[in-house]
Structures are given as C-alpha cells and as structure tokens.
Design a protein around this motif. Structure first.
Motif, PDB file in Angstrom:
ATOM      1  N   ARG A   9      80.956  49.080  23.238  1.00  0.00           N
ATOM      2  CA  ARG A   9      81.801  49.803  24.199  1.00  0.00           C
ATOM      3  C   ARG A   9      80.998  50.283  25.406  1.00  0.00           C
ATOM      4  N   GLY A  10      79.670  50.200  25.331  1.00  0.00           N
ATOM      5  CA  GLY A  10      78.840  50.608  26.452  1.00  0.00           C
ATOM      6  C   GLY A  10      77.795  51.638  26.073  1.00  0.00           C
ATOM      7  N   ALA A  11      77.135  52.162  27.098  1.00  0.00           N
ATOM      8  CA  ALA A  11      76.098  53.177  26.910  1.00  0.00           C
ATOM      9  C   ALA A  11      76.727  54.498  26.479  1.00  0.00           C
ATOM     10  N   TRP A  12      75.943  55.283  25.785  1.00  0.00           N
ATOM     11  CA  TRP A  12      76.309  56.643  25.358  1.00  0.00           C
ATOM     12  C   TRP A  12      77.540  56.670  24.451  1.00  0.00           C
ATOM     13  N   THR A  13      77.731  55.615  23.648  1.00  0.00           N
ATOM     14  CA  THR A  13      78.909  55.568  22.769  1.00  0.00           C
ATOM     15  C   THR A  13      78.539  55.508  21.291  1.00  0.00           C
ATOM     16  N   ASP A  14      77.264  55.427  20.959  1.00  0.00           N
ATOM     17  CA  ASP A  14      76.850  55.395  19.559  1.00  0.00           C
ATOM     18  C   ASP A  14      76.734  56.839  19.071  1.00  0.00           C
ATOM     19  N   GLU A  15      77.778  57.301  18.392  1.00  0.00           N
ATOM     20  CA  GLU A  15      77.835  58.712  17.989  1.00  0.00           C
ATOM     21  C   GLU A  15      76.720  59.097  17.030  1.00  0.00           C
ATOM     22  N   TYR A  16      76.316  58.198  16.155  1.00  0.00           N
ATOM     23  CA  TYR A  16      75.213  58.512  15.249  1.00  0.00           C
ATOM     24  C   TYR A  16      73.946  58.817  16.038  1.00  0.00           C
ATOM     25  N   GLN A  17      73.620  57.965  17.013  1.00  0.00           N
ATOM     26  CA  GLN A  17      72.423  58.215  17.818  1.00  0.00           C
ATOM     27  C   GLN A  17      72.549  59.516  18.601  1.00  0.00           C
ATOM     28  N   LEU A  18      73.711  59.711  19.224  1.00  0.00           N
ATOM     29  CA  LEU A  18      73.893  60.879  20.091  1.00  0.00           C
ATOM     30  C   LEU A  18      73.866  62.200  19.336  1.00  0.00           C
ATOM     31  N   LYS A  19      74.506  62.250  18.192  1.00  0.00           N
ATOM     32  CA  LYS A  19      74.675  63.537  17.505  1.00  0.00           C
ATOM     33  C   LYS A  19      73.699  63.780  16.364  1.00  0.00           C
ATOM     34  N   GLU A  20      73.082  62.719  15.842  1.00  0.00           N
ATOM     35  CA  GLU A  20      72.190  62.906  14.704  1.00  0.00           C
ATOM     36  C   GLU A  20      70.764  62.422  14.957  1.00  0.00           C
ATOM     37  N   LEU A  21      70.627  61.156  15.316  1.00  0.00           N
ATOM     38  CA  LEU A  21      69.298  60.583  15.430  1.00  0.00           C
ATOM     39  C   LEU A  21      68.483  61.217  16.551  1.00  0.00           C
ATOM     40  N   ILE A  22      69.000  61.202  17.757  1.00  0.00           N
ATOM     41  CA  ILE A  22      68.234  61.719  18.893  1.00  0.00           C
ATOM     42  C   ILE A  22      67.893  63.204  18.717  1.00  0.00           C
ATOM     43  N   PRO A  23      68.844  64.063  18.333  1.00  0.00           N
ATOM     44  CA  PRO A  23      68.453  65.460  18.120  1.00  0.00           C
ATOM     45  C   PRO A  23      67.355  65.626  17.063  1.00  0.00           C
ATOM     46  N   SER A  24      67.324  64.742  16.071  1.00  0.00           N
ATOM     47  CA  SER A  24      66.290  64.858  15.040  1.00  0.00           C
ATOM     48  C   SER A  24      64.919  64.406  15.535  1.00  0.00           C
ATOM     49  N   LEU A  25      64.869  63.644  16.614  1.00  0.00           N
ATOM     50  CA  LEU A  25      63.600  63.112  17.122  1.00  0.00           C
ATOM     51  C   LEU A  25      62.991  63.947  18.238  1.00  0.00           C
ATOM     52  N   VAL A  26      63.751  64.854  18.808  1.00  0.00           N
ATOM     53  CA  VAL A  26      63.277  65.636  19.955  1.00  0.00           C
ATOM     54  C   VAL A  26      62.954  67.054  19.474  1.00  0.00           C
ATOM     55  N   PRO A  27      61.653  67.391  19.403  1.00  0.00           N
ATOM     56  CA  PRO A  27      61.262  68.693  18.850  1.00  0.00           C
ATOM     57  C   PRO A  27      61.905  69.903  19.529  1.00  0.00           C
ATOM     58  N   GLY A  28      62.182  69.831  20.825  1.00  0.00           N
ATOM     59  CA  GLY A  28      62.734  70.976  21.541  1.00  0.00           C
ATOM     60  C   GLY A  28      64.245  70.987  21.635  1.00  0.00           C
ATOM     61  N   TRP A  29      64.927  70.165  20.843  1.00  0.00           N
ATOM     62  CA  TRP A  29      66.376  70.001  20.959  1.00  0.00           C
ATOM     63  C   TRP A  29      67.126  71.322  20.826  1.00  0.00           C
ATOM     64  N   ASP A  30      66.875  72.067  19.762  1.00  0.00           N
ATOM     65  CA  ASP A  30      67.609  73.319  19.532  1.00  0.00           C
ATOM     66  C   ASP A  30      67.349  74.336  20.641  1.00  0.00           C
TER      67      ASP A  30
END
Length: 163
Positions: free
Chosen positions: A117-138
């Motif tokens: 469907r395009g960029a920024w549409t993979d909900e798993y990456q957006l809501k789970e994977l990426i936040p888990s990989l970025v130490p300063g997310w919270d």
C-alpha cells in the motif's frame, strides 16, 4: 561494515535483475551508501550533551562495539510502478539478514515501513518494531506530548506511530 555493504549490494543488484527480467523497473534513481560514526554524546565538546531522542544512529545499549553506521538509501521517482513491493522486499532483507551484524533503524527523513500500500503502512514496524529499536523513543513521545498537548503540530505519521 564491509560485509553489510557487500551483502546489501549483492541483494540489491540481484533484486533489480529479477525485476528487470520481468520487464519491471521500480527503481529509477540512485542507490547511496554512507558510512558514519554514531551519535556519541561523549564526542561532543559540550557539557551535558545527550544523544538526540529519535536518532537513527543512537548508541545501542549494551553494544559498545557497534560504533559505525551504514546508511542505505535507495531512491526512485514517486508513482513508479512496483516501488512499494520492491521497498517492502528490501526492508525485509535488511531486517532479516543485515541485522545479524547490528541494528537496522529507519532514517526519519526517508520513507520506511512499506507494504504494497506504500510507505508508512506497515503497522507492526510503526507501532512495535521501530519503537523497540530506538532507545530514546519513550522520552521523545513524552516530549512531543509535553510541548504539543493539543496535537496542533502532529502529523498523520505521528499518529500512525503512536507518538
């Protein structure tokens, strides 16, 4: 670093050939590789320096040996047929193969989290994977909420990522 560059360029070239053999050309611009250090606040000549909260090259907690970033950038013109699938396959390769050597994080200025469907549409990456990989997310999320409590400056991507 050499292994990441080699494996990426081998995959990228083979994938382009696979598409070309089908008469498809989803990538019609450049592929760029950059190699840099990480955002190490200890290297900043300023007392109290900290790593930017959403840095794609923040130090990896507990992994001081990961001190180098390899930036992988693939460009194509908007609307090019097949680009969504190509980018999705590219992200899966990076996430499955190249993470054997380090951590894969998106560069915020570029497109990421692809589905067909395009960029920024993979909900798993957006809501789970990426936040888990970025130490300063919270910390970043709390800061956004603190300074924009009425969400005046919030973009749809912030909403999609739960920021």
């Amino acid at each position: 670093m050499q292994r990441v560059v080699h494996e990426f360029t081998e995959f990228f070239s083979a994938k382009l050939k696979e598409y070309q053999d089908r008469g498809e050309f989803p990538i019609n611009s450049c592929m760029e590789l950059r190699i840099t250090g990480i955002d190490d606040p200890g290297e900043v000549d300023m007392e109290g320096a900290v790593t930017p909260s959403l840095s794609g090259i923040a130090p990896v907690p507990g992994r001081p040996e990961l001190d180098t970033a390899v930036w992988l950038d693939v460009l194509t013109l908007p609307g090019t047929p097949g680009q969504e699938k190509f980018f999705q396959e590219l992200e899966h390769f990076i996430g499955l193969e190249l993470t054997r050597y380090g951590v894969a994080r998106p560069e915020w200025a570029k497109r990421f989290a692809h589905t067909e469907r395009g960029a920024w549409t993979d909900e798993y990456q957006l809501k789970e994977l990426i936040p888990s990989l970025v130490p300063g997310w919270d910390h970043a999320r709390a800061t956004f909420h603190k300074y924009d409590p009425h969400r005046i400056f919030t973009a749809p991507l912030h909403d999609a990522m739960g920021i």
